[in-house]
Design an enzyme around this catalytic site. Structure first.
Site, PDB file in Angstrom:
ATOM      1  N   LYS A 190      30.693 -66.681 -42.851  1.00 19.86           N
ATOM      2  CA  LYS A 190      29.292 -66.276 -42.760  1.00 19.86           C
ATOM      3  C   LYS A 190      28.972 -65.414 -43.984  1.00 19.86           C
ATOM      4  O   LYS A 190      29.455 -64.285 -44.101  1.00 19.86           O
ATOM      5  CB  LYS A 190      29.009 -65.474 -41.486  1.00 19.86           C
ATOM      6  CG  LYS A 190      27.524 -65.188 -41.371  1.00 19.86           C
ATOM      7  CD  LYS A 190      27.205 -63.921 -40.617  1.00 19.86           C
ATOM      8  CE  LYS A 190      25.727 -63.604 -40.712  1.00 19.86           C
ATOM      9  NZ  LYS A 190      25.288 -63.289 -42.102  1.00 19.86           N
ATOM     10  N   GLU A 231      37.646 -54.581 -45.354  1.00 20.76           N
ATOM     11  CA  GLU A 231      37.390 -53.888 -46.618  1.00 20.76           C
ATOM     12  C   GLU A 231      36.044 -53.201 -46.427  1.00 20.76           C
ATOM     13  O   GLU A 231      35.004 -53.839 -46.478  1.00 20.76           O
ATOM     14  CB  GLU A 231      37.392 -54.919 -47.747  1.00 20.76           C
ATOM     15  CG  GLU A 231      37.728 -54.324 -49.091  1.00 20.76           C
ATOM     16  CD  GLU A 231      36.479 -53.992 -49.866  1.00 20.76           C
ATOM     17  OE1 GLU A 231      35.977 -52.860 -49.693  1.00 20.76           O
ATOM     18  OE2 GLU A 231      36.012 -54.855 -50.627  1.00 20.76           O
ATOM     19  N   CYS A 256      31.658 -51.041 -53.401  1.00 24.85           N
ATOM     20  CA  CYS A 256      32.421 -50.181 -52.479  1.00 24.85           C
ATOM     21  C   CYS A 256      33.285 -49.178 -53.233  1.00 24.85           C
ATOM     22  O   CYS A 256      33.608 -48.124 -52.701  1.00 24.85           O
ATOM     23  CB  CYS A 256      33.309 -51.016 -51.576  1.00 24.85           C
ATOM     24  SG  CYS A 256      32.387 -52.188 -50.610  1.00 24.85           S
ATOM     25  N   GLU A 309      28.190 -42.716 -48.280  1.00 22.29           N
ATOM     26  CA  GLU A 309      28.218 -43.673 -49.383  1.00 22.29           C
ATOM     27  C   GLU A 309      26.776 -43.841 -49.875  1.00 22.29           C
ATOM     28  O   GLU A 309      25.884 -44.177 -49.099  1.00 22.29           O
ATOM     29  CB  GLU A 309      28.776 -45.001 -48.851  1.00 22.29           C
ATOM     30  CG  GLU A 309      29.159 -45.980 -49.906  1.00 22.29           C
ATOM     31  CD  GLU A 309      29.897 -47.188 -49.328  1.00 22.29           C
ATOM     32  OE1 GLU A 309      29.661 -47.564 -48.161  1.00 22.29           O
ATOM     33  OE2 GLU A 309      30.704 -47.772 -50.065  1.00 22.29           O
TER      34      GLU A 309
HETATM   35  C1  SIN Z   1      33.518 -54.284 -53.510  1.00 20.53           C
HETATM   36  O1  SIN Z   1      32.540 -53.639 -53.780  1.00 20.53           O
HETATM   37  O2  SIN Z   1      33.952 -54.317 -52.367  1.00 20.53           O
HETATM   38  C2  SIN Z   1      34.255 -55.100 -54.536  1.00 20.53           C
HETATM   39  C3  SIN Z   1      34.405 -54.469 -55.834  1.00 20.53           C
HETATM   40  C4  SIN Z   1      35.463 -55.112 -56.708  1.00 20.53           C
HETATM   41  O3  SIN Z   1      36.095 -56.090 -56.315  1.00 20.53           O
HETATM   42  O4  SIN Z   1      35.678 -54.586 -57.792  1.00 20.53           O
END
Ligand code: SIN
Length: 487
Positions: free
Chosen positions: A181, A257, A291, A388
């Protein structure tokens, strides 16, 4: 559709289930828009639980043969998929910039990054080794690694290509089937990728893509369906926790993740130019929507003023705008809601005493733009320390001692990536070991690639993607005991 690419047959608006392009059962669609212009790009078929169930059943059927093939045969198909991604990389990059907003050069970079996972796992899938264990008496233990089973993947909008290949690559390479998805904001990239996988010769049903605006319906089926043995997710911590709870009922394996709150710790003894360059990349990549983006810049008091001056001067050179425009250095954020949420964090900081050095307001270019921002006089009670930010806002905190820096870095429930700038070898080891993060960059923030284990600790998740470790998330360990060997 207004997206102009060489091969317009890559622009798909239907779901891909059991090898067929199909509409959702109830004919519903959802709209995809360009965040830079607000332009309507496409109406995409929206599927729900019933279509997800069919895709999972097809995956189980397809996997029965796929898992028995020699790894080399699976690898050949993945190599072909990789080749097609490379051949169509400009089209894939254009699709990405249109629906996600990042600059075309960032999209080109992401397509290459995404392709690298397919290539890596095509190769690595041939190296799934087991063990022979010298057990007591006349027995021998053999350990074999087998595919975990049907995998369900849920992927985010910030990396609409690479987060798919980072999951599908290893899953397919070791013999699993996958149902995916994609984020509702960026389904076009996912649909183009599965079209190329299909052209590469992936067996029917092995890889289905389920676009939809009703995430709970699709995710609910993925987590409840007993045929699915593994759920892999990249996205927010609250959604990750929910999926883990839902997976508990059928004891599914999970890889998560999740969110981050990355500190960039810059010590007095750092090389200032290298630290500024690294912090700029870490903070403003993908307009701060990563992230592993720097969330908190922690700068030691002796270098603080010089750092803020140099860093802010560089930020003032940024040009936000449409990702297709040559002069644009940074694109929009994904939605107007996201831009408002970023602004509310800045307002909270300012209300509590932060100083805006640069930026601090929504951009004038459109509803999804936010000015690249630098904040000083920030404290650990503010939302920009605790949450965040996921936008182009850099709060620069001051610290005195190494112990302070370690305490501040660890003062969060997150533990994805952290970065340290120092010229001291001893300090780089000490601090790397003292901070609770899955990944640490020392004098470097460009830490991602297909060859490294990407993943976090604490509430940033579990499991690793990429590298030789990335295969483990899609493998079960089976022990076979051979007895009566003296007979
Ligand atoms: C992410 O923001 O989860 C991935 C970033 C990356 O793979 O460098």
């Amino acid at each position: 559709m207004t997206i102009q690419i060489k091969d317009s047959s890559l622009l798909k608006t239907q779901a891909f289930i059991d090898g067929q392009w199909v509409d959702g059962d109830n004919g519903e669609t959802f709209a995809v828009t360009d965040p830079a212009t607000g332009e309507h790009l496409a109406d995409i078929a929206s599927v729900g639980a019933a279509e997800t169930r069919r895709a999972i059943a097809a995956a189980e059927r397809a996997m029965a043969e796929w898992k028995t093939l020699p790894a080399k045969s699976r690898s050949d198909v993945l190599e072909k998929w990789h080749q097609l991604i490379i051949e169509n990389s400009e089209d894939l990059a254009i699709i990405m910039t249109a629906e996600q907003g990042k600059t075309l050069s960032e999209s080109r970079g992401e397509v290459a990054y995404g392709a690298s996972f397919v290539k890596w796992f095509a190769e690595e899938g041939k190296r799934v080794y087991g063990d022979i264990i010298p057990t007591p008496s006349d027995r021998r233990g053999v350990v074999v690694k087998q595919p975990v089973g049907v995998v369900a993947a849920i992927t985010p909008w910030n990396f609409p290509n690479a987060m798919i290949t980072r999951k599908a690559g290893p899953a397919l390479a070791v013999g699993c089937a996958i149902v995916l998805k994609p984020a509702a904001e960026t389904p076009l990239s996912a649909l183009a990728l599965v079209e190329l996988a299909n052209r590469a010769g992936l067996p029917t049903g092995l890889f289905s893509v389920l676009p939809g605006s009703d995430a709970p319906a699709i995710g609910g089926e993925m987590t409840a369906n007993p045929t699915v043995k593994k759920v892999t997710f990249t996205g927010s911590t609250p959604v990750g926790k929910l999926l883990m709870k839902q997976c508990a009922d059928s004891v599914k394996r999970t890889s998560m993740e999740l969110g981050g709150n990355a500190p960039v710790i810059i010590f007095d003894d750092a090389d200032l130019d290298i630290a500024v360059a690294g912090a700029l990349t870490a903070k403003y990549r993908n307009s701060g929507q990563t992230c592993i983006c720097a969330n908190r810049l922690l700068v030691q008091e002796g270098i603080y003023d010089a750092f803020v001056e140099k860093f802010s001067a560089a930020v003032s050179e940024f040009r936000i705008g449409n990702g297709f425009a040559a002069e644009t250095t940074h694109g929009p954020v994904i939605t107007e809601k996201a831009a408002k949420e970023i602004h509310s964090k800045v307002e909270n900081a300012v209300a509590e005493g932060a100083t805006v050095v640069i930026g601090g307001q929504p951009g004038e270019q459109g509803a999804c733009f936010y000015q690249p921002t630098v904040l000083t006089d920030v404290t650990d009670t503010m939302r920009v320390f605790r949450e965040e930010i996921f936008g182009p806002v850099a709060p620069v905190f001051k610290f005195s001692t190494e112990a302070d820096a370690v305490r501040m870095a660890n003062d969060t429930e997150f533990g994805l990536a952290a970065y340290i700038y120092t010229e001291s070898m001893g300090r780089s080891w000490r601090v790397s070991e003292a901070i609770d993060y899955g990944m640490v960059g020392v004098n470097e923030t460009a830490i991602s690639s297909e060859v490294i284990p990407f993943g976090g600790v604490k509430e940033s998740g579990q499991g690793r993607e990429g590298s030789k470790y990335g295969l483990d998330d899609y493998l079960e360990t089976k022990y076979i005991c051979f007895g009566a060997l003296q007979r």
